[in-house]
Design an enzyme around this catalytic site. Structure first.
Site, mmCIF file in Angstrom:
data_model
loop_
_atom_site.group_PDB
_atom_site.id
_atom_site.type_symbol
_atom_site.label_atom_id
_atom_site.label_comp_id
_atom_site.label_asym_id
_atom_site.label_seq_id
_atom_site.Cartn_x
_atom_site.Cartn_y
_atom_site.Cartn_z
ATOM 1 N N ASP A 68 0.071 40.419 14.025
ATOM 2 C CA ASP A 68 -0.536 39.651 12.944
ATOM 3 C C ASP A 68 -1.952 39.260 13.354
ATOM 4 O O ASP A 68 -2.348 39.459 14.503
ATOM 5 C CB ASP A 68 0.316 38.451 12.508
ATOM 6 N N TYR A 70 -5.538 37.465 14.437
ATOM 7 C CA TYR A 70 -5.910 36.374 15.326
ATOM 8 C C TYR A 70 -5.863 35.065 14.537
ATOM 9 O O TYR A 70 -6.265 35.011 13.371
ATOM 10 C CB TYR A 70 -7.312 36.585 15.877
ATOM 11 N N PHE A 81 -6.792 43.947 16.196
ATOM 12 C CA PHE A 81 -7.413 43.854 17.519
ATOM 13 C C PHE A 81 -8.916 43.573 17.472
ATOM 14 O O PHE A 81 -9.499 43.147 18.462
ATOM 15 C CB PHE A 81 -7.147 45.118 18.362
ATOM 16 N N HIS A 190 2.488 46.484 24.799
ATOM 17 C CA HIS A 190 1.399 45.754 24.146
ATOM 18 C C HIS A 190 0.275 45.500 25.152
ATOM 19 O O HIS A 190 0.536 45.249 26.330
ATOM 20 C CB HIS A 190 1.922 44.428 23.591
#
Length: 234
Positions: A68, A70, A81, A190
């Site tokens: 989801d 930031y 990202f 991740h």
């Protein structure tokens, strides 16, 4: 109330609509409308569908799936990202850049802005497209995941190869949606520093370009990230 399908670029609305339930999409629109009206929500509403706007479906060759947006002020701008030029690079993105340097010999980019990837056909998509300030995961389970699934299904239905980069357990659970043998799925841990193993050393960028080249498709210039304001420290 926000009409989410109407807010999408028409080409994306056309390919997603067959995979979405109208009633559930309307309920999601009601929820998102109320959240923006009563809470501080990221990304800004005008950036909600930036990933779709910058990467039309017919140009999409790669999907990088985040979880989801930031949740701190000034960070999220609608691309997984990515942060705008001038914004401090978050730890997960710093690890992405470390792997980019090790894998593709790309020097540390001048900022955390990944718009240049999106412009080349990389869909930088989060599974959940909005979040309350300071509350990660706060908009999970409200219907955004169906948008993500619909996007993956729409890309999977094409015969032109797409490369799916699934980083982390949450993204890797989407693997079962990709059934067309034309496509390539590259899984890894991740990039978060809280995940000490599984991402660094996975070489996703060179593997993506090999998969594209094998299908006769243009490769991605990973050095073309976008943004040129402030160098990344360290």
């Amino acid at each position: 109330m926000l009409d989410l399908l109407a807010m999408l670029p028409p080409a994306w609305a056309a390919v997603l609509a067959p995979h979405l339930d109208p009633a559930r999409t309307a309920a999601l629109g009601e929820f998102v409308t109320a959240e923006y009206a009563t809470q501080t929500v990221f990304p800004p509403q005008e950036d909600l569908f930036t990933a779709y706007r910058l990467c039309p479906p017919q140009q999409c060759r790669v999907l990088i799936l985040g979880q989801d947006p930031y949740h701190r002020a000034g960070q999220a701008h609608g691309l997984s990202f990515s942060v705008r030029a001038g914004v401090a690079v978050p730890p997960s993105l710093r690890n992405v850049f470390k792997e980019l340097a090790a894998d593709a010999d790309v020097p540390m980019p001048p900022s955390g802005d990944l718009t240049g990837w999106a412009d080349q056909g990389v869909l930088l998509l989060n599974a959940v497209l909005s979040v309350r300030q300071g509350k990660p995961g706060s908009h999970a389970g409200k219907g955004w995941e169906e948008f993500t699934d619909a996007t993956i299904r729409a890309l999977d239905a094409r015969d032109q190869r797409a490369v799916f980069l699934l980083w982390g357990g949450y993204a890797r659970r989407k693997r079962e949606l990709i059934t067309n043998p034309a496509h390539v799925v590259l899984e890894a841990g991740h990039p978060s520093p809280m995940n000490p193993r599984g991402f660094l050393g996975s070489r996703p960028f060179s593997a993506t370009n090999k998969a594209l080249a094998d299908a006769g498709l243009p490769t991605i210039d990973w050095a073309r990230t976008g943004g040129d304001a402030h160098p990344v420290a360290g």
